[in-house]
Motif scaffolding. Sequence first.
Motif, PDB file in Angstrom:
ATOM      1  N   ASP A 248      -8.281   9.303  10.200  1.00  0.00           N
ATOM      2  CA  ASP A 248      -9.481   8.893  10.893  1.00  0.00           C
ATOM      3  C   ASP A 248      -9.611   9.621  12.225  1.00  0.00           C
ATOM      4  OD1 ASP A 248     -11.776   7.375  10.802  1.00  0.00           O
ATOM      5  OD2 ASP A 248     -10.956   6.004  12.299  1.00  0.00           O
TER       6      ASP A 248
ATOM      7  N   TRP B 243     -17.454   3.570   6.896  1.00  0.00           N
ATOM      8  CA  TRP B 243     -17.344   2.199   7.385  1.00  0.00           C
ATOM      9  C   TRP B 243     -17.998   1.990   8.734  1.00  0.00           C
ATOM     10  CZ3 TRP B 243     -14.595   1.348  11.903  1.00  0.00           C
ATOM     11  CH2 TRP B 243     -13.816   2.437  12.343  1.00  0.00           C
ATOM     12  N   ARG B 244     -18.140   3.076   9.519  1.00  0.00           N
ATOM     13  CA  ARG B 244     -18.742   2.819  10.826  1.00  0.00           C
ATOM     14  C   ARG B 244     -20.215   3.175  10.885  1.00  0.00           C
ATOM     15  NH1 ARG B 244     -15.755   7.525  14.319  1.00  0.00           N
ATOM     16  NH2 ARG B 244     -15.068   8.638  12.486  1.00  0.00           N
TER      17      ARG B 244
ATOM     18  N   ARG C 288     -11.459   0.630   4.015  1.00  0.00           N
ATOM     19  CA  ARG C 288     -11.597   2.069   3.816  1.00  0.00           C
ATOM     20  C   ARG C 288     -11.142   2.474   2.424  1.00  0.00           C
ATOM     21  NH1 ARG C 288      -9.149   3.804   9.403  1.00  0.00           N
ATOM     22  NH2 ARG C 288      -8.619   1.612   9.273  1.00  0.00           N
ATOM     23  N   GLU C 289     -10.127   1.797   1.922  1.00  0.00           N
ATOM     24  CA  GLU C 289      -9.667   2.103   0.567  1.00  0.00           C
ATOM     25  C   GLU C 289     -10.770   1.785  -0.448  1.00  0.00           C
ATOM     26  OE1 GLU C 289      -6.811  -0.500  -1.066  1.00  0.00           O
ATOM     27  OE2 GLU C 289      -6.442   0.759  -2.815  1.00  0.00           O
TER      28      GLU C 289
ATOM     29  N   ALA D 134     -15.044   9.103   4.212  1.00  0.00           N
ATOM     30  CA  ALA D 134     -14.039   8.361   4.965  1.00  0.00           C
ATOM     31  C   ALA D 134     -14.624   7.643   6.174  1.00  0.00           C
ATOM     32  CB  ALA D 134     -12.930   9.321   5.421  1.00  0.00           C
ATOM     33  N   ASP D 135     -15.729   8.186   6.739  1.00  0.00           N
ATOM     34  CA  ASP D 135     -16.252   7.526   7.927  1.00  0.00           C
ATOM     35  C   ASP D 135     -17.430   6.610   7.607  1.00  0.00           C
ATOM     36  OD1 ASP D 135     -17.931   9.498   7.236  1.00  0.00           O
ATOM     37  OD2 ASP D 135     -18.209  10.342   9.234  1.00  0.00           O
TER      38      ASP D 135
ATOM     39  N   ASP E  52     -13.543   4.265  -0.276  1.00  0.00           N
ATOM     40  CA  ASP E  52     -13.098   5.534  -0.835  1.00  0.00           C
ATOM     41  C   ASP E  52     -13.116   5.493  -2.364  1.00  0.00           C
ATOM     42  OD1 ASP E  52     -11.825   8.148  -0.730  1.00  0.00           O
ATOM     43  OD2 ASP E  52     -10.085   7.089  -1.566  1.00  0.00           O
TER      44      ASP E  52
ATOM     45  N   MET F 184       0.841  -1.194   0.000  1.00  0.00           N
ATOM     46  CA  MET F 184       0.000   0.000   0.000  1.00  0.00           C
ATOM     47  C   MET F 184       0.877   1.245   0.000  1.00  0.00           C
ATOM     48  SD  MET F 184      -3.498  -0.715   0.624  1.00  0.00           S
ATOM     49  CE  MET F 184      -3.752   0.969   0.994  1.00  0.00           C
TER      50      MET F 184
ATOM     51  N   LEU G 260      -5.848   6.438   6.054  1.00  0.00           N
ATOM     52  CA  LEU G 260      -6.839   7.491   5.933  1.00  0.00           C
ATOM     53  C   LEU G 260      -6.946   8.252   7.246  1.00  0.00           C
ATOM     54  CD1 LEU G 260      -9.406   5.409   3.980  1.00  0.00           C
ATOM     55  CD2 LEU G 260      -8.324   7.486   3.173  1.00  0.00           C
TER      56      LEU G 260
ATOM     57  N   ARG H 219      -9.619  12.859  12.636  1.00  0.00           N
ATOM     58  CA  ARG H 219     -10.061  14.243  12.528  1.00  0.00           C
ATOM     59  C   ARG H 219     -11.246  14.454  13.470  1.00  0.00           C
ATOM     60  NH1 ARG H 219     -14.534  13.599   9.521  1.00  0.00           N
ATOM     61  NH2 ARG H 219     -14.555  11.381   9.157  1.00  0.00           N
TER      62      ARG H 219
ATOM     63  N   GLU I  77      -7.933  -1.063   6.805  1.00  0.00           N
ATOM     64  CA  GLU I  77      -7.384  -0.133   5.830  1.00  0.00           C
ATOM     65  C   GLU I  77      -7.866  -0.459   4.417  1.00  0.00           C
ATOM     66  OE1 GLU I  77      -3.017   1.486   4.541  1.00  0.00           O
ATOM     67  OE2 GLU I  77      -3.205   0.065   6.188  1.00  0.00           O
TER      68      GLU I  77
END
Lengths: 319, 573
Positions: free
Chosen positions: A8, B445-446, B432-433, B442-443, B436, A1, A6, A10, B429
């Motif tokens: 996360d 997934w939850r 999330r990729e 970005a959030d 995206d 990768m 990312l 923030r 990860e």
Amino acid sequence: MTDAPLPDNRPTERVPSAWSRAWDSDLGYAFRHSPVAMVSAIAAVTLILAAIFAPLIAPTNPFDPASLDLMNGFTPPMQPNAFTSESFLMGTDDQGRDVFSTILFGMRISLFVGFAAVLFAMVLGIILGLISGYFGGWTETIIMRAADVQLTFPSILVAMLIFGIAKGVTPVEYRDQMAIWVLILAIGLSDWVQFARVVRGATLVEKSKDYVAAARLIGRRPFSIMIRHILPNVLSPVLVIATISLALAIIAEATLSFLGVGAPPTQPSLGTLIRIGQGFLFSGEWWILFFPACTLLILALSVNLLGDWLRDALNPRLK
Amino acid sequence: MTEPILSIRNLTVDIPTRHGLFQPVRNVSYDIHPGEIRGVVGESGAGKSMTGNAVIGLLDPPARIATGEVILHGRRIDQLDAEEKRRIRGKEIGMIFQDPLTSLNPLFTIGEQLVETIQLHLGLSATEAKARAIDLLDRVAIPNPSERFNQYPHQFSGGMRQRVVIALALCSEPSVIVADEPTTALDVSIQAQVLDLIKDLARERQVGVILITHDMGVIADTTDQVTVMYNGEVVESGTTEQILGAPTHEYTRSLIAAVPRPTLKVKRFPLIGYGGRATEFKIADLARNWSKPAPSKSGQLVEVEGLTKRFLERGALLPSMRRYFTAVDDVSFDIRDGEVFGLVGESGSGKSTVARMIATLYPVDGGHIRFDGDDITTMDAAALTAYRRQIQMIFQDPFSSLNPRMKVGDIVAEPLRHHDLLPAPDIGERVRELLDRVGLSADAWRKYPHEFSGGQRQRISIARALATQPRFLICDEPTSALDVSIQAQILNILKDLQEHLGLTMLFISHDLPVVRQMCDRVGVMRQGKLVEVQETDALFAAPQHPYTQELLGLMPKLDKLSDEGLATEAAGV
């Protein structure tokens, strides 16, 4: 990768606590706007807390023979005893036991049997319902026909039958100890059918949805699909039935104990107390029957109303 | 111009909720003249059905008309009480709803339902009412009306049922008909019949029709006037030629551009930018981490040979007493490496059953499916697991294909965890990729699936399908539950998957223009049989089988639509 992780960390909006989220959810809103639900929830919670903390609240320990004074027998509520001039909130029974204390301790037995029996019925019903709904065919036919046959008998009769058999095979010296567990088994076994039926119905609906197909496509085994995917989606009707079943189980336990086949006199439940009290009803000592019966009524009614409200709140189309 | 029969003036509908006032319809105005069909078009949630319901007085409380007027024959009807509205409804305004299955009572014969309605509105005697009912059935082109009169709804096909519903709406000679998505649940051939009937009604009986639909093809074929709605408001109104040919509003322009054309193949669909909804997705970036599979041994990734599936129609203890329905009958085709193979056909033609057999969701009753040379019908469990890792599926209904009780991150991670493809710390990860790359925040997934719209859910589905880096993707009507703008988005992603990741696809659809845009080769199915397999261009240019010719003939003509903003790949047929 090659990508950096990312970001996360923030700042996000403050995550509200589980309690305030529940209070603010649609269910919480429906609860706040239903006086019946509020009142019955307060009644049920008060009674359950009183039962849990019985040893702290009860003025006397009704099971400790040393604390009993036969002279206190048949004291009417809120009146000083003629001999000892002690006064009792709800009076005393023939042996001078404080009725208020026996109710608190009796409620513990009733609630324990009720909760345990419903839990047992629920687990059994969910497992059999999931299996018959998911696999279908012969498995389903056998399980659901057994359920149908059992439904044709009144559940109290089934419970008495199971209780009788279990009592017959238990050695005499263990009978009193085992009585509570036998009671749980008997009520639980007479109550699994409706759980199984509801879970089977809901499973049939969920099974045909594409997320189950997606899980099968990934290669998930049937039992893992049932537990991970289907079970969480069939739980809300189960919750409703469990609440209503709790009220029924408490009444079933009281009925069995009233008939003398339930909780032994050494561990009196509300039903046992009512049975003892009804012997004195016609001789004027009404309080020995009246207070346990009222407690049972309020407990069963509040739990039942709560269950009814939950069913309506989870299923807006019923209104 | 004649006086309008029905006028809607500045209509606003309020729904008070505990989170504040919600206005699904704001300031909507349009007129319907005798003999005119007004199309009301827009995406789901645009308020078009809500306007229709407000006109016929069928708003579900707590929704209510806040301001505005509905004028029927010069008389305000929005302020009438429930009883008076009920009298107007059915008598002066007829209604046709989407689902002909639920609009008719299954326990009464067609005749009983018609006679009841006729007597209620016109007060005729039983014999007069029956004569009128039979006349109505005849008028909506039901063959043998006097015989059909005594039959139950289940004895009618979907299209005939919808025509009976139209007959019901016509019982009392209404001057206006509100038709809410009348053909959405129907196949193209039946759709054409129903639309023709509606057109005849307007022309011959001077009935005004409000035709609510999301389908530009239906609009182009049927209507005289069009009202375009977006987010509760009318953005543009005018004649059909004007709106479709020279739209002035930006939303209308992008909506029209997103409609797939049967005649020209576009490289990418223009996305609707109006309202700030365009989403970025970066499928090309996925290619960096993507281990491209070796080409298959024979150049044919999937070979289907003599595939047959029978479903038990009537069970019985004795095998000889059982009756079967053959859903897929001796179907054979190949899918080449890296191509998109389309399967088209009407509902019940067996195309989804084929897909589900290839996906191992249904057992095969006859024939073989070979994947890269290996027959999956005879595979053992270990080989099947390896096979399942290489295929994935995207389902039609994004609302049922994601488990509502699982977080999106867990949904996408499930294939990774099950096949043990990544060490546990790397899974988050990777998830999330993937999210995206399909353009989710970005959030995402939850969160739980219910927090996403239909198009976003379909993108979550795609992310899940991509998690195992499959070689073969089965798309079963992936866009038919979506609005046209969202459809354009999903189709673009699928095109990218083929281009950048070299995925081979089986693309199933009933929508011929979409198939035209997506597929290299197409197979046409009818009643379980594959009637024709052709290169897409050849099929659309010169269909061989009569059934294919019929299907293509029924395709809505979209030549009224403006071609502005379309990047064409090749000239039309």
